[in-house]
Design an enzyme around this catalytic site. Structure first.
Site, mmCIF file in Angstrom:
data_model
loop_
_atom_site.group_PDB
_atom_site.id
_atom_site.type_symbol
_atom_site.label_atom_id
_atom_site.label_comp_id
_atom_site.label_asym_id
_atom_site.label_seq_id
_atom_site.Cartn_x
_atom_site.Cartn_y
_atom_site.Cartn_z
ATOM 1 N N ARG A 49 0.842 -1.205 0.000
ATOM 2 C CA ARG A 49 0.000 0.000 0.000
ATOM 3 C C ARG A 49 0.872 1.248 0.000
ATOM 4 O O ARG A 49 0.597 2.213 -0.700
ATOM 5 C CB ARG A 49 -0.955 0.026 1.207
ATOM 6 C CG ARG A 49 -1.780 1.302 1.203
ATOM 7 C CD ARG A 49 -2.823 1.507 2.302
ATOM 8 N NE ARG A 49 -2.881 0.524 3.327
ATOM 9 C CZ ARG A 49 -2.182 0.556 4.465
ATOM 10 N NH1 ARG A 49 -1.353 1.547 4.700
ATOM 11 N NH2 ARG A 49 -2.312 -0.396 5.359
ATOM 12 N N TYR A 102 -15.734 17.896 -14.960
ATOM 13 C CA TYR A 102 -16.124 16.490 -15.093
ATOM 14 C C TYR A 102 -17.167 16.149 -14.021
ATOM 15 O O TYR A 102 -17.001 16.519 -12.847
ATOM 16 C CB TYR A 102 -14.868 15.619 -14.949
ATOM 17 C CG TYR A 102 -15.141 14.137 -14.993
ATOM 18 C CD1 TYR A 102 -15.404 13.505 -16.204
ATOM 19 C CD2 TYR A 102 -15.147 13.375 -13.838
ATOM 20 C CE1 TYR A 102 -15.664 12.139 -16.251
ATOM 21 C CE2 TYR A 102 -15.403 12.012 -13.872
ATOM 22 C CZ TYR A 102 -15.660 11.404 -15.088
ATOM 23 O OH TYR A 102 -15.916 10.066 -15.121
ATOM 24 N N ASP A 174 -6.449 19.183 -14.353
ATOM 25 C CA ASP A 174 -6.831 17.851 -14.821
ATOM 26 C C ASP A 174 -6.456 17.793 -16.299
ATOM 27 O O ASP A 174 -7.068 18.455 -17.137
ATOM 28 C CB ASP A 174 -8.338 17.646 -14.618
ATOM 29 C CG ASP A 174 -8.798 16.249 -15.020
ATOM 30 O OD1 ASP A 174 -8.156 15.627 -15.887
ATOM 31 O OD2 ASP A 174 -9.820 15.782 -14.476
ATOM 32 N N LYS A 199 -8.052 6.827 -19.273
ATOM 33 C CA LYS A 199 -8.330 7.341 -20.614
ATOM 34 C C LYS A 199 -7.101 7.161 -21.506
ATOM 35 O O LYS A 199 -6.698 6.039 -21.727
ATOM 36 C CB LYS A 199 -8.809 8.793 -20.516
ATOM 37 C CG LYS A 199 -9.840 9.029 -19.385
ATOM 38 C CD LYS A 199 -11.163 8.310 -19.588
ATOM 39 C CE LYS A 199 -12.035 8.243 -18.332
ATOM 40 N NZ LYS A 199 -12.332 9.532 -17.696
HETATM 41 C C1 LIG Z 1 -12.728 9.995 -16.423
HETATM 42 C C2 LIG Z 1 -12.315 11.312 -15.904
HETATM 43 C C3 LIG Z 1 -12.092 11.523 -14.538
HETATM 44 C C4 LIG Z 1 -12.334 10.440 -13.492
HETATM 45 O O1 LIG Z 1 -11.447 9.379 -13.641
HETATM 46 P P1 LIG Z 1 -11.823 7.857 -13.208
HETATM 47 O O2 LIG Z 1 -10.615 7.098 -13.618
HETATM 48 O O3 LIG Z 1 -13.056 7.481 -13.978
HETATM 49 O O4 LIG Z 1 -12.064 7.855 -11.755
HETATM 50 C C5 LIG Z 1 -11.671 12.773 -14.131
HETATM 51 N N1 LIG Z 1 -11.484 13.777 -15.010
HETATM 52 C C6 LIG Z 1 -11.704 13.619 -16.335
HETATM 53 C C7 LIG Z 1 -11.472 14.773 -17.255
HETATM 54 C C8 LIG Z 1 -12.128 12.387 -16.826
HETATM 55 O O5 LIG Z 1 -12.354 12.244 -18.138
#
Ligand SMILES: *Cc1c(COP(=O)(O)O)cnc(C)c1O
Length: 389
Positions: A49, A102, A174, A199
């Site tokens: 962890r 998001y 982000d 992604k």
């Molecule tokens: C998908 C996404 C998230 C969240 O990520 P997860 O891996 O689904 O928890 C946050 N910000 C953006 C821009 C995203 O596309």
């Protein structure tokens, strides 16, 4: 770092680092625990962890590519966002976040603020007056998403970082939509970068993951401490797969982008296509900023279908090369109807306020042959046009 250097880091991270068998590809360490050679002699890793060689390697690669001091790999993007909020914000601290962030991020910030964990203020960061008013409240952290989802609004990261610094606020970006290949927020003045590695970074729609990269080494240590404290760190097997996906990131991003530009040119000729949202369009708000701060336009593209909801339903149903699904950044092309899918939690009014029309469609352009993608769109438009209006 240039594109080529980023590709080199992604491809070579950990290659030939195995000292036991000289394996070229670094091994996957699934062990949860590690031996102490003797009492009081704490090893580099003691429990997975808090630290794991496979996961740490991915964190280092992503930190290097973002130009940061340290990267903490989490079990999903949302937990990376939650980790930063937990590590940084107390009950009296204010967080400024975009009004169109998001959906999961909005829910997280809003729910934790309602519990009194911190304060949050959602603002339209493209509105200079609203932003100045929010910054005058002396926030501790400013959250940025650019390009935004699904309308691809652009925020000037460097300008926002300057304003935030004057207000004594830290900035987190982000960077999920572009990846470090196409945008590097730390070089533009940001303090933290977050990714949903689910992604583009993993890129194959088969692993959830996240990373939080800190520019400052001390902050990086604090974040790692909190990640262990709250148990936000990612699984080693997930990190292994994500590192494998990362190897091809630079080439995939270029391929995704090339395909999306081909599709954009096709869409511009279609009578059933209304407004197109893409930062490459000179008329797109923030186009000049995108040219300056991004090294490409990415592969997300939204457009309004200039027809009835029946025509939209037919169009989506007839597509064969675009799967009707949420998420983005995988090798396969996806189509999403934000109003009924990713943004369905928003009320009709909130959608309207955010500029989300019911006829909006969002494409995550994949790596199929672009001519096949275009032929598929063409036949679906033709079937859609036959529907009686
Ligand atoms: C998908 C996404 C998230 C969240 O990520 P997860 O891996 O689904 O928890 C946050 N910000 C953006 C821009 C995203 O596309």
């Amino acid at each position: 770092m240039s594109d080529k250097q980023l590709a080199t880091v992604a491809v070579r991270k950990g290659i030939e680092s195995d000292s036991q068998f000289n394996a070229v590809v670094p091994p996957l360490y699934l062990t949860t625990t590690y031996g102490f050679s003797q009492l009081g002699d704490v090893p580099t890793f003691d429990y997975s962890r808090s630290g794991n060689p496979t996961r740490n390697m991915l964190g280092e690669a992503l930190a290097e590519m973002e130009g940061g001091a340290a990267g903490v790999v989490t079990n999903c993007g949302t937990s990376a966002i939650n980790l930063l909020a937990t590590a940084l914000l107390g009950p009296d601290d204010l967080l400024i976040a975009p009004h169109d962030c998001y959906g999961g991020t909005y829910r997280l910030f809003n729910s934790r603020a309602e519990k009194g964990d911190f304060k949050v203020c959602f603002v339209d960061q493209t509105d200079p007056l609203a932003l100045a008013e929010a910054l005058a409240l002396r926030p501790k952290l400013v959250w940025v998403e650019t390009p935004s989802n699904p309308l691809l609004r652009i925020i000037d990261i460097a300008a926002l970082c300057r304003q935030s610094a004057e207000a004594g606020a830290l900035v987190a970006v982000d960077n999920t939509f572009l990846s470090p290949i196409l945008q590097q927020p730390l070089a533009l003045g940001a303090d933290f970068v977050v990714h949903s590695t689910t992604k583009y970074i993993n890129g194959h729609s088969d692993v959830l993951g996240g990373v939080l990269v800190s520019k400052d080494p001390e902050q990086g240590e604090q974040i790692a401490w909190w990640a262990n404290c709250i148990g936000a760190t990612g699984a080693p097997f997930d990190a292994y797969l994500t590192l494998r996906g990362l190897r091809t990131l630079a080439h995939r991003m270029r391929g995704h982008e090339e395909n999306s530009l081909a599709i954009l040119a096709f869409l511009q000729q279609q009578p059933l296509v209304g407004h197109i949202y893409h930062p490459s369009q000179p008329s797109h708000p923030g186009h000049d900023i995108a040219l300056r701060q991004q090294k490409g336009f990415g592969a997300m593209l939204s457009f309004e279908l200039a027809g009835s909801m029946e025509q939209l339903e037919t169009f989506v149903r007839e597509l064969r090369c675009f799967s009707l699904a949420e998420s983005l950044g995988g090798t396969e092309s996806l189509i999403c109807h934000p109003a009924s899918m990713t943004h369905r939690a928003m009320s009709d009014e909130a959608q309207q306020e955010a500029g989300l029309k019911p006829t909006l469609l969002r494409l995550s352009v994949g790596l199929e042959d672009p001519q096949d993608l275009i032929a598929d769109l063409a036949q679906a438009f033709a079937k859609s046009a036959e529907v009686a209006v």
